[in-house]
Design a protein around this motif. Structure first.
Motif, PDB file in Angstrom:
ATOM      1  N   GLU A  93       0.840  -1.204   0.000  1.00 49.49           N
ATOM      2  CA  GLU A  93       0.000   0.000   0.000  1.00 49.49           C
ATOM      3  C   GLU A  93       0.872   1.251   0.000  1.00 49.49           C
ATOM      4  O   GLU A  93       0.560   2.237  -0.677  1.00 49.49           O
ATOM      5  CB  GLU A  93      -0.927  -0.003   1.209  1.00 49.49           C
ATOM      6  N   ALA A  94       1.969   1.206   0.736  1.00 46.41           N
ATOM      7  CA  ALA A  94       2.874   2.359   0.764  1.00 46.41           C
ATOM      8  C   ALA A  94       3.500   2.577  -0.617  1.00 46.41           C
ATOM      9  O   ALA A  94       3.605   3.717  -1.099  1.00 46.41           O
ATOM     10  CB  ALA A  94       3.957   2.146   1.815  1.00 46.41           C
ATOM     11  N   GLU A  95       3.922   1.486  -1.269  1.00 44.85           N
ATOM     12  CA  GLU A  95       4.487   1.584  -2.616  1.00 44.85           C
ATOM     13  C   GLU A  95       3.443   2.095  -3.599  1.00 44.85           C
ATOM     14  O   GLU A  95       3.737   2.912  -4.469  1.00 44.85           O
ATOM     15  CB  GLU A  95       5.031   0.227  -3.076  1.00 44.85           C
ATOM     16  N   ALA A  96       2.214   1.597  -3.456  1.00 43.12           N
ATOM     17  CA  ALA A  96       1.140   2.036  -4.352  1.00 43.12           C
ATOM     18  C   ALA A  96       0.858   3.515  -4.141  1.00 43.12           C
ATOM     19  O   ALA A  96       0.674   4.277  -5.112  1.00 43.12           O
ATOM     20  CB  ALA A  96      -0.115   1.217  -4.124  1.00 43.12           C
ATOM     21  N   ALA A  97       0.859   3.942  -2.909  1.00 40.84           N
ATOM     22  CA  ALA A  97       0.617   5.365  -2.629  1.00 40.84           C
ATOM     23  C   ALA A  97       1.762   6.204  -3.164  1.00 40.84           C
ATOM     24  O   ALA A  97       1.556   7.294  -3.724  1.00 40.84           O
ATOM     25  CB  ALA A  97       0.440   5.572  -1.131  1.00 40.84           C
ATOM     26  N   LYS A  98       2.966   5.718  -3.024  1.00 44.44           N
ATOM     27  CA  LYS A  98       4.152   6.433  -3.507  1.00 44.44           C
ATOM     28  C   LYS A  98       4.096   6.536  -5.033  1.00 44.44           C
ATOM     29  O   LYS A  98       4.393   7.583  -5.606  1.00 44.44           O
ATOM     30  CB  LYS A  98       5.391   5.669  -3.065  1.00 44.44           C
ATOM     31  N   ALA A  99       3.727   5.431  -5.677  1.00 50.95           N
ATOM     32  CA  ALA A  99       3.613   5.434  -7.134  1.00 50.95           C
ATOM     33  C   ALA A  99       2.506   6.361  -7.582  1.00 50.95           C
ATOM     34  O   ALA A  99       2.646   7.093  -8.570  1.00 50.95           O
ATOM     35  CB  ALA A  99       3.364   4.020  -7.652  1.00 50.95           C
ATOM     36  N   THR A 123       1.433   8.973  -6.028  1.00 51.64           N
ATOM     37  CA  THR A 123       1.885  10.340  -5.789  1.00 51.64           C
ATOM     38  C   THR A 123       2.857  10.748  -6.890  1.00 51.64           C
ATOM     39  O   THR A 123       2.807  11.874  -7.394  1.00 51.64           O
ATOM     40  CB  THR A 123       2.577  10.445  -4.422  1.00 51.64           C
ATOM     41  N   ALA A 124       3.731   9.839  -7.271  1.00 47.42           N
ATOM     42  CA  ALA A 124       4.708  10.154  -8.313  1.00 47.42           C
ATOM     43  C   ALA A 124       4.011  10.396  -9.647  1.00 47.42           C
ATOM     44  O   ALA A 124       4.335  11.326 -10.369  1.00 47.42           O
ATOM     45  CB  ALA A 124       5.713   9.019  -8.447  1.00 47.42           C
ATOM     46  N   VAL A 125       3.044   9.595  -9.983  1.00 45.85           N
ATOM     47  CA  VAL A 125       2.315   9.760 -11.230  1.00 45.85           C
ATOM     48  C   VAL A 125       1.436  10.986 -11.155  1.00 45.85           C
ATOM     49  O   VAL A 125       1.405  11.807 -12.068  1.00 45.85           O
ATOM     50  CB  VAL A 125       1.462   8.512 -11.547  1.00 45.85           C
ATOM     51  N   GLY A 126       0.756  11.174 -10.108  1.00 44.61           N
ATOM     52  CA  GLY A 126      -0.144  12.316  -9.946  1.00 44.61           C
ATOM     53  C   GLY A 126       0.639  13.603  -9.756  1.00 44.61           C
ATOM     54  O   GLY A 126       0.229  14.666 -10.187  1.00 44.61           O
ATOM     55  N   GLY A 127       1.811  13.564  -9.187  1.00 39.80           N
ATOM     56  CA  GLY A 127       2.628  14.762  -8.947  1.00 39.80           C
ATOM     57  C   GLY A 127       3.162  15.338 -10.242  1.00 39.80           C
ATOM     58  O   GLY A 127       3.233  16.543 -10.427  1.00 39.80           O
ATOM     59  N   ASP A 128       3.539  14.504 -11.225  1.00 40.28           N
ATOM     60  CA  ASP A 128       4.048  14.979 -12.511  1.00 40.28           C
ATOM     61  C   ASP A 128       2.953  15.659 -13.305  1.00 40.28           C
ATOM     62  O   ASP A 128       3.193  16.663 -13.955  1.00 40.28           O
ATOM     63  CB  ASP A 128       4.612  13.817 -13.331  1.00 40.28           C
ATOM     64  N   SER A 129       1.753  15.137 -13.261  1.00 38.94           N
ATOM     65  CA  SER A 129       0.660  15.739 -14.007  1.00 38.94           C
ATOM     66  C   SER A 129       0.260  17.051 -13.379  1.00 38.94           C
ATOM     67  O   SER A 129      -0.068  18.004 -14.071  1.00 38.94           O
ATOM     68  CB  SER A 129      -0.536  14.794 -14.097  1.00 38.94           C
ATOM     69  N   ARG A 130       0.353  17.206 -12.109  1.00 41.78           N
ATOM     70  CA  ARG A 130       0.040  18.474 -11.447  1.00 41.78           C
ATOM     71  C   ARG A 130       1.123  19.498 -11.747  1.00 41.78           C
ATOM     72  O   ARG A 130       0.860  20.677 -11.900  1.00 41.78           O
ATOM     73  CB  ARG A 130      -0.063  18.277  -9.936  1.00 41.78           C
ATOM     74  N   ALA A 131       2.348  19.013 -11.816  1.00 41.65           N
ATOM     75  CA  ALA A 131       3.453  19.938 -12.114  1.00 41.65           C
ATOM     76  C   ALA A 131       3.309  20.524 -13.513  1.00 41.65           C
ATOM     77  O   ALA A 131       3.608  21.693 -13.736  1.00 41.65           O
ATOM     78  CB  ALA A 131       4.785  19.217 -11.988  1.00 41.65           C
ATOM     79  N   ALA A 132       2.854  19.726 -14.433  1.00 43.34           N
ATOM     80  CA  ALA A 132       2.673  20.215 -15.795  1.00 43.34           C
ATOM     81  C   ALA A 132       1.526  21.198 -15.867  1.00 43.34           C
ATOM     82  O   ALA A 132       1.565  22.159 -16.625  1.00 43.34           O
ATOM     83  CB  ALA A 132       2.416  19.050 -16.750  1.00 43.34           C
ATOM     84  N   LYS A 133       0.512  21.048 -15.084  1.00 41.20           N
ATOM     85  CA  LYS A 133      -0.660  21.916 -15.102  1.00 41.20           C
ATOM     86  C   LYS A 133      -0.414  23.209 -14.351  1.00 41.20           C
ATOM     87  O   LYS A 133      -0.936  24.230 -14.723  1.00 41.20           O
ATOM     88  CB  LYS A 133      -1.868  21.200 -14.504  1.00 41.20           C
ATOM     89  N   SER A 134       0.348  23.166 -13.292  1.00 40.31           N
ATOM     90  CA  SER A 134       0.552  24.396 -12.547  1.00 40.31           C
ATOM     91  C   SER A 134       2.034  24.671 -12.386  1.00 40.31           C
ATOM     92  O   SER A 134       2.716  24.110 -11.541  1.00 40.31           O
ATOM     93  CB  SER A 134      -0.149  24.332 -11.201  1.00 40.31           C
ATOM     94  N   PRO A 135       2.590  25.521 -13.204  1.00 35.63           N
ATOM     95  CA  PRO A 135       4.024  25.795 -13.186  1.00 35.63           C
ATOM     96  C   PRO A 135       4.454  26.532 -11.925  1.00 35.63           C
ATOM     97  O   PRO A 135       5.604  26.508 -11.581  1.00 35.63           O
ATOM     98  CB  PRO A 135       4.254  26.648 -14.419  1.00 35.63           C
ATOM     99  N   ARG A 136       3.580  27.219 -11.216  1.00 34.03           N
ATOM    100  CA  ARG A 136       3.965  27.978 -10.023  1.00 34.03           C
ATOM    101  C   ARG A 136       4.442  27.071  -8.908  1.00 34.03           C
ATOM    102  O   ARG A 136       5.302  27.442  -8.150  1.00 34.03           O
ATOM    103  CB  ARG A 136       2.763  28.784  -9.523  1.00 34.03           C
ATOM    104  N   ARG A 137       3.912  25.988  -8.807  1.00 29.83           N
ATOM    105  CA  ARG A 137       4.245  25.070  -7.714  1.00 29.83           C
ATOM    106  C   ARG A 137       5.643  24.490  -7.885  1.00 29.83           C
ATOM    107  O   ARG A 137       6.241  24.047  -6.943  1.00 29.83           O
ATOM    108  CB  ARG A 137       3.261  23.904  -7.664  1.00 29.83           C
ATOM    109  N   ARG A 138       6.126  24.521  -9.030  1.00 30.46           N
ATOM    110  CA  ARG A 138       7.395  23.912  -9.333  1.00 30.46           C
ATOM    111  C   ARG A 138       8.546  24.643  -8.675  1.00 30.46           C
ATOM    112  O   ARG A 138       9.555  24.058  -8.337  1.00 30.46           O
ATOM    113  CB  ARG A 138       7.582  23.906 -10.824  1.00 30.46           C
ATOM    114  N   VAL A 139       8.489  25.889  -8.538  1.00 29.70           N
ATOM    115  CA  VAL A 139       9.574  26.711  -8.024  1.00 29.70           C
ATOM    116  C   VAL A 139       9.842  26.483  -6.603  1.00 29.70           C
ATOM    117  O   VAL A 139       9.574  25.889  -5.782  1.00 29.70           O
ATOM    118  CB  VAL A 139       9.251  28.199  -8.204  1.00 29.70           C
TER     119      VAL A 139
END
Length: 168
Positions: free
Chosen positions: A144-150, A152-168
């Motif tokens: 479950e921890a690995e699944a949550a980590k995965a 987050t990793a998949v969902g985090g990249d898509s959020r980064a592409a949508k909102s460039p402000r958070r990246r900084v």
């Protein structure tokens, strides 16, 4: 008057052996004593003789009570010694039963070993089940921890592409 004369005269203990049957009284009831009347009272010699009889009877009864107490103490000591002897003999019987070559004793020992083996196997099963459940729970938590980590990793990249402000 001597003790034997008192006993023979009916003043004294019940029974000839000094032992009592169940329900038997330890003392005989004194019959009402009558004294010859004299001028101004009773004959002092008769009264004195009767009192002497009663005192002697009382002393005999007190002696018997003391004797019975001593016998009771001896019986208690004897009972304690017998209890110890029974315990020792019980231990000896147990040892002999555990080492006897007789078929009955061997059957008894085999049954005892079998019960012990069954008990130990059931304990091992219980420990094994507990270890299995703990490993399974740990593996599930890791998965479950690995699944949550995965996720987050998949969902985090898509959020980064949508909102460039958070990246900084």
């Amino acid at each position: 008057m001597h003790d034997r004369e008192i006993l023979d005269s009916g003043v004294g203990l019940t029974g000839s052996t000094g032992r009592f049957q169940k329900g038997e009284s330890a003392v005989t009831t004194e019959p009402a004593k009558t004294f010859a009347r004299m001028f101004r009272g009773y004959e002092p010699a008769a009264v004195d003789a009767y009192i002497d009889k009663l005192i002697t009877k009382q002393q005999l009864l007190l002696d018997e009570v003391e004797s019975l107490r001593a016998r009771l103490k001896e019986s208690g000591d004897e009972a304690a010694a017998l209890r110890i002897e029974v315990a020792i003999l019980t231990d000896e019987v147990a040892v002999l039963t555990d080492t006897s070559p007789s078929p009955h004793a061997m059957q008894h020992r085999m049954a005892k070993m079998l019960r012990r083996a069954i008990f130990e196997v059931s304990e091992m099963h219980a420990v094994g089940r507990a270890v299995d459940e703990a490993l399974f729970a740990s593996a599930e938590a890791d998965a479950e921890a690995e699944a949550a980590k995965a996720q987050t990793a998949v969902g985090g990249d898509s959020r980064a592409a949508k909102s460039p402000r958070r990246r900084v």
